[in-house]
Design an enzyme around this catalytic site. Structure first.
Site, short mmCIF file in Angstrom:
data_model
loop_
_atom_site.label_atom_id
_atom_site.label_comp_id
_atom_site.label_asym_id
_atom_site.label_seq_id
_atom_site.Cartn_x
_atom_site.Cartn_y
_atom_site.Cartn_z
N GLY A 119 0.81 -1.21 0.00
CA GLY A 119 0.00 0.00 0.00
C GLY A 119 0.85 1.26 0.00
N LYS A 120 2.15 1.13 -0.26
CA LYS A 120 3.02 2.32 -0.32
C LYS A 120 2.75 3.08 -1.61
CE LYS A 120 6.66 0.06 2.42
NZ LYS A 120 7.96 -0.67 2.33
N VAL A 121 2.69 2.36 -2.71
CA VAL A 121 2.29 2.94 -3.98
C VAL A 121 0.95 2.30 -4.34
CG1 VAL A 121 2.86 3.14 -6.44
CG2 VAL A 121 4.66 3.42 -4.72
#
Lengths: 324, 324, 324, 324
Positions: free
Chosen positions: A277-279
């Site tokens: 869920g970072k990018v």
């Protein structure tokens, strides 16, 4: 790809975009994404930088991008800001040759960074000037701890060189995060500072204080984008902020020569960051495998040309002076 | 090179030493240097580690090397110690396949590190357990700041897993420095900790406090050697300590896949460090270009075999408990 | 990963297999695939080699693998067989230091291959001995053209060194293909040979004659597997043979340091070859990113240990002497 | 480095030259050397190319450089000329996405080269058209053998596409050497050709015939310079010609992503070549570590801009038609 001359940088990039593949295609995509980030009024642009960009000559470019507000947040290594400060207090990095004998250089008190040279004297001068600044900053704060961002802001306030990255960031109210601030001459200078006999107040940088600051910026911004030059701690800090703030990045460009197969963060794929869920899965993203000293000036020149001299990014300040 | 079977790891390494060139020759030299460091009673051995070594399976090996006192000082990234703590509080890293769809993983709350998987739940459990520890540590210290080394020591004291690196270091009184401690889940946990409503004392890690600690270790030791796995902040911190303490390293082994031409620290040559005085001109040094997950177990197995099970390194403790 | 000592190479590989990820996991998989290829009675094993493996010390290993019939077909660069022949006619490659001055070496007629040295005299001796062999071969064939495989066979027949790769291949009737045979000292020697005044017959190697030969081997074999060390023309030639014979490879191991992003063949992924039908979609395959001088001896030692000294691969000859 | 917009490619390169280090400095030096080669009336410019430059979009650029006589001799892989011929007979390479499923592509008879796609049909058409050309060429030569240069010349004569590299070379009388000509679809087409039932004459390419041809060019030229894109057989062939002709190169630019530590030719340093006499000790030389699809267009655009549209290189032909 049809090359004629003279060709502007962006005209070349259009050729890369139309008919170039492999690295050329990816570089053209990186320019498209950076342009899109800048045109997107909701997007906060994080620039994460590792590597010896100042000795390599990108100092003025980064300072200019900050002054044009083509960067909203800078996250970098301690060394980069040390190099910036070295030049701000009047010393220089020199282009050397590739055939230096390092034992000879050692004898003459000249330090080598690949093909760039800097004198030990430049460091001595820095130590002297900055330990004086540390004392002032500590005296002003009297035991109150600072985040690395506040520390960078205090330095920028005291450096009077227009081409300085720290100064430009101070003047433009652009936050500069230095998550590994201790891992640089800043750490050694702190040792000098804290060892002084007549010291009244010792400067304290709280390692964790910046975490809510950077996460808060992500949180408040409708969209977030990052440009990574190199990798390491700066890349990880931006990605972690996107994760912790539960926002996920909407745009991501990574320029690196590191490779993914070793499992290290610097070379890891943007695909992988999606699982965390970072990018975001639907983000505009690309990795450019190349030397940042070549690739980033190309990107900057191309995007500036596209946007034209009248382009203005009207962003309000993310932070109020030294306060997040 | 004559390969027969079965061959022990060190017998193979002897083949590399006698007739192997390029990478094989350099790897054999790395083993020779590590052996020499361990046999040299005056030498303090720094192990600088970046990269996802715990998810990749090197956790037990590092903990064992600490317990055998084949490492005197550990310098590492925050992420590595987060991964260590994740396993210490009962979660696991799993070998995944290379064909995972990251968007699917995201949906199922599974995080990917190259070909290793770890659940979001493992992080949630870590957050819960460690924020409790942070509170205890803060309550014990009541406003007194800690260095990253003291922080690591306090964690090790509270983690009860024999295979934990932090635990092994605590029990053996091996200092663990985490110069970019904030750049990891430790930072996010601090945010959780400091946001708690009923909090009495907030844990404060002073970014600069560890600098004189690590420099002091270099200073007091007659000789210093480093083994770098990866690069980044850990490598730079050890080299800077050698420089700041005006000692210079007597032994240096760097295992990395990064390349020198970009000018970054991680791939920079050991030759270059000589100009700075970080590594001595007459040091035993070598760079091995390879995957640390393959190269370091080979080095460890080879050197253990050479030294035999009776070998004891009688080193006095470098630090007294949490005190440097 | 639990490392104790002494550990055999295969015991270490089992550790890599159980708990190692990233490069360690891939290397363990490579060993599994090579073992499987050798146990599969239907499989023909192609070894494709580029890079300076003979100067680096792998000559005896390759010759031994041929004599044990752990290789059925060798595809390599001209340079490798030149290096093999240099040693077969009595010269040596020497381990040098990393700090040689190439201008000095030039003055003293010493050639450098990374950290290996070889004298110009070794080449002069080779030129003399091989141009004599060229003359004999041409006289025997009187205008009849040879494929590179037949050329290699004729050389192997005339080289009397047991450790020679060409000799071992000749004795074992293992075909050796050298698709770019002209791109090496073999080409220069041909020039010398063809310029001799009293020459009766000139040796002619037909560039295309080997194509149906190598494709025929793939075609006739129920299954085909390849091990690639490096990349370049040897890798491409095996993959093309698998494509042209409409067989597709059942097993594939590639050991390389080249990277995929440039679009070059050497670093290209095995996934990509599936679209062509070069490697089957359901093949056992893996790429190991590492130095072949370290990785291949590890693979060989591990697989030999697994198979034991009694293991025999009873393969009939693929070619009848110089005839395909 | 001061970046404003719009900036022409050469203006950017001047910035790299003045203040850029690491990769930027090396790239600027590469442009300086290429410019110097072209202005030096005594210099023969060898362009050595490996990698999928035609699928990546550099076909027109290379053809244009040949027509402007910015290249005197081309040395390349078989695959590059196959890709050139595919487009010359009317097929195309397409930009694909990065997320193709190779098993699906296989089903639909679409081949992938990193992010470029080409249909199997394009190859079938090529096979048909070229095997017809092979027959014509063989009939004209009736048993006389050809060198790869003569073979390339005969193909260029028969391909009627102005943007074709082979055609441009034919028209400009620029020799094209393909030392590993068999390692490509040219080899498979030869198999088709030689298997035809009604064949009268079989085309024979003599692997060694080109050696004196390329060495003769070096020999006759007062000075020689090379630009290498990639490495492999083309680089080695030019370096070997410089050695065999006892001339040594006066200029050398290598653009590659391969690294030196494995000991392979492609990544080997130019310093090392000095020991052999392949490159002169006092030569102007540089290695640029980067993606050739980005770096070479930059070099070409920059040098064209410097020389201006009136610049003419008046070189006499090196070869007379198909005769060396």
């Amino acid at each position: 790809m049809k090359i004629t001359a003279p060709l502007t940088v962006d005209q070349l990039m259009r050729q890369f975009s139309n008919s170039g593949s492999f690295g050329a295609g990816r570089l053209a995509t990186a320019c498209d994404i950076y342009e899109k980030m800048l045109r997107d009024k909701e997007c906060t642009v994080f620039l994460a930088v590792s590597g010896a960009i100042v000795p390599a000559g990108l100092r003025t470019l980064i300072a200019d991008l900050i002054r044009k507000r083509f960067v909203d947040v800078l996250v970098c290594t301690g060394a980069s800001m040390v190099h910036d400060a070295i030049e701000a207090v009047g010393s220089r990095h020199y282009k050397g040759s590739r055939v230096e004998d390092d034992r000879e250089l050692y004898k003459y008190h000249i330090f080598r960074i690949y093909d760039v040279l800097v004198t030990e004297e430049a460091y001595v001068r820095l130590d002297y000037k900055l330990s004086e600044m540390y004392r002032q900053i500590a005296d002003e704060h009297k035991g109150e701890t600072l985040s690395s961002r506040e520390f960078a802001w205090e330095l920028g306030k005291r450096l009077e060189d227009k081409n300085s990255i720290l100064r430009a960031a101070y003047e433009m109210n652009i936050p500069v995060f230095i998550p590994a601030v201790r891992d640089s001459e800043f750490g050694f200078i702190h040792w000098l500072h804290s060892s002084q006999k007549d010291i009244k107040n010792v400067l304290i940088v709280d390692a964790f204080k910046e975490v809510p600051e950077i996460c808060g910026i992500c949180s408040k911004s409708p969209k977030n984008g990052m440009i990574v030059l190199g990798g390491g701690v700066p890349r990880n800090s931006v990605q972690s902020a996107a994760l912790a703030s539960k926002k996920g990045l909407d745009y991501a460009v990574v320029v690196t020569m590191d490779r993914p197969e070793t499992g290290g963060l610097s070379g890891s794929t943007l695909k992988e960051t999606v699982s965390w869920g970072k990018v975001k899965g639907e983000a505009d993203d690309v990795m450019v495998i190349g030397d940042i000293m070549v690739v980033f000036p190309l990107m900057a020149a191309s995007v500036m040309e596209r946007l034209g001299s009248d382009f203005k990014r009207n962003k309000t300040s993310l932070t109020e002076g030294k306060h997040a």
